[in-house]
Design an enzyme around this catalytic site. Sequence first.
Site, PDB file in Angstrom:
ATOM      1  N   HIS A  87       6.679   4.911  37.697  1.00 13.62           N
ATOM      2  CA  HIS A  87       7.871   4.527  37.018  1.00 13.62           C
ATOM      3  C   HIS A  87       8.114   3.130  36.979  1.00 13.62           C
ATOM      4  O   HIS A  87       8.590   2.802  38.008  1.00 13.62           O
ATOM      5  CB  HIS A  87       9.195   5.727  37.556  1.00 13.62           C
ATOM      6  CG  HIS A  87      10.331   5.592  36.589  1.00 13.62           C
ATOM      7  ND1 HIS A  87      10.350   4.480  35.528  1.00 13.62           N
ATOM      8  CD2 HIS A  87      11.262   6.301  36.687  1.00 13.62           C
ATOM      9  CE1 HIS A  87      11.550   5.054  34.813  1.00 13.62           C
ATOM     10  NE2 HIS A  87      11.963   5.796  35.500  1.00 13.62           N
TER      11      HIS A  87
ATOM     12  N   HIS B 133       9.339  10.531  28.557  1.00 15.55           N
ATOM     13  CA  HIS B 133       9.573   9.621  29.725  1.00 15.55           C
ATOM     14  C   HIS B 133       8.991  10.380  31.025  1.00 15.55           C
ATOM     15  O   HIS B 133       8.370   9.688  31.681  1.00 15.55           O
ATOM     16  CB  HIS B 133      11.166   9.748  29.798  1.00 15.55           C
ATOM     17  CG  HIS B 133      11.752   8.984  30.998  1.00 15.55           C
ATOM     18  ND1 HIS B 133      11.848   7.256  30.675  1.00 15.55           N
ATOM     19  CD2 HIS B 133      12.727   9.117  32.067  1.00 15.55           C
ATOM     20  CE1 HIS B 133      12.271   6.878  31.978  1.00 15.55           C
ATOM     21  NE2 HIS B 133      12.912   7.874  32.512  1.00 15.55           N
TER      22      HIS B 133
ATOM     23  N   CYS C 148      16.622   2.795  32.949  1.00 15.75           N
ATOM     24  CA  CYS C 148      15.467   3.073  32.692  1.00 15.75           C
ATOM     25  C   CYS C 148      15.051   3.249  31.241  1.00 15.75           C
ATOM     26  O   CYS C 148      14.062   3.354  30.789  1.00 15.75           O
ATOM     27  CB  CYS C 148      14.936   4.596  33.329  1.00 15.75           C
ATOM     28  SG  CYS C 148      15.386   4.509  35.050  1.00 15.75           S
TER      29      CYS C 148
END
Lengths: 391, 255
Positions: A319, A285, A152
């Site tokens: 995401h 994030h 990620c």
Amino acid sequence: MQSKAIAISGMGVVSAAGVGVEASLASMEAGERNVGPVSIFDSPIDLPVFEVKSLPPRSEAGKMRTLDLLELAVDEALAGAKLDSFEGLRVGVAMGTTVACQLNDLGFYSTFREKNEAPMDSVDGFLEGNLAEAIAKRLGVDGPKLVVANACSSGTDSIGAALSWLKAGLCDIAIAGGSDEMNRIPLCGFNALGVASDQPCKPFSGDRTGLNLGEGAGVLILETAESMEKRGVASSLNVCGYGSYADAYHLTAPHPEGEGLERAIKTALEQAGISSDEIAFVNAHGTSTPDNDKVEGRTLLRLFGEQIKVLSTKGYTGHTLGGAGGIEAVFSAAALSRGWIPGSAGFQTLDEEIGLVPTVGKTEISGSYALSTSLAFGGNNAALIIGRDKA
Amino acid sequence: MKILGTGLVCARGRGKDAVSSRDWKSPTFLEVSFQDAPFPAYVIDAATLKDPVLKGMRRADRFSKISTLAACDAVANSGVDIEGSDRVGIIFSTAFGPHNTTFKFQDDIIDYGDAGVSPTIFSNSVHNAAVSYISRLLKIKGPTWTVTGFDQPFEQAVALAEAWLAEGRCDKVLLGGGDECGTVMEYICSKKLPIASDGKITDKAFVPGEGAAFFMVEKGGFDLLGSADESWVPTFGNMLTGPALCCAAAMLENK
């Protein structure tokens, strides 16, 4: 290790929030959340996701959707940078991804398993679909090229790789960012890990229950001052700080005290030559998982204090895994240049364990620096500081 | 770059013992489902991967174990104490990553359905799982990266390591490359490349192989890629990170 800023001469983005920077900002300003069930492949997993509806599920036989998304973002970024020819320019390509670096075509594999042979279309698409190599080939550039596969944080780290190349003199211009498509493999995986929510995600909210997967791409054109001058172009935006550190703690969970994230942020601040109170806002994030938001929220409060403006744009995009860092860097740069950030979609109630209230509704910002953070599966953490020249 | 230590795990074995002889070593001829004839590949035997250092990696896949052993050997070979250092980074290059685990995860989807898959297999199927294990085991807290590509991925990793050291991002980098073999990849090789049916690699005949090599490097004047012996016969087999293994062999011989 304070160092010279590198200019952002162009940017492009595509996600469920919109195709293009302006459309995305308008959508977020209006508070739109384009979330719904998976439509581009069949799965019995009934979880909300953020898809790019304007893109057909498949463009050409075997070509990866991740590359289709990336090409949209690259084209917008190159147009913004006024780059229609690369003659005489040394151009590198650094891209982050998670899906596109794996041969995860279930049709190919299930056929091979059943028949001991399978058509090679999807293999060809995979071998020709390495994001950096495919973009370099498409544009006819031959500088350094690299795909970062740090889960990620891949998108943010690819921008970090580009900065390193530019500072080392390996290229004059770098096309950097990340891309990932909605794909059955991560959908099954994140569902199995128990971190995917059955509701639209709520970053930093006390009642959050997990993440929603999304898809998209975000790309920056990074350029040295010398190259900008030579091309006769100008930009008020730059990347001035970057840090990357590991937790060395767990395969899937972040360090409970955010050790690696704190180091990454401090290094980025040091490299930018600024103090924490000069950061106008943080595009976190903020995945909306219990663990990530707790660790990240506490770390941000510890480093910046309660007055810091924080949002997570994942409430608008989901995401997007390897695409997230690139997308969020673009949103951060665009917001910094326009002087406002959207509300952090999905937030409802304070989590007492975090104590952080993200921005609710469109919020004006002042200041010249934005921080974008990424925390990865595997324990890598990345922080990027984007600057804007003072008017 | 200056090389402080080298670690190599390949079909010939591990470390200097793997390269002590230049005699040709036959690949293993595997029974494969996709063709009647045996398929040559340089694969690592189970004994090579038996080491107490892997004790805490019970759930890790073979790809992570191969990579971790090579990384640990490079650190041990360097004699440098790096534990807990945030001034040490990792760059690991791979063309295909842990593809056997990716296919194992797809087995789960096919056999048990989308909602019946193993979270452990998924966690190990991501490209950076190996580096995560290495970082945790060796307590390396600098940037810990996995990079991938089909066009000279190890060479791209070398360039990035040089850039990191030059800009002061790290004092040392654990720089490596690795890939694994597996039935599906062997099938793909058989479709895409001229395979040396007798197991003898030439400029026109290919034998896939697996392994990992790591180098502990720091800033200094040494041309890593220029150091490989051009007369070296590539008896490791080859995948796209093969140059890392060839460099490691050259380094171990030189040392």
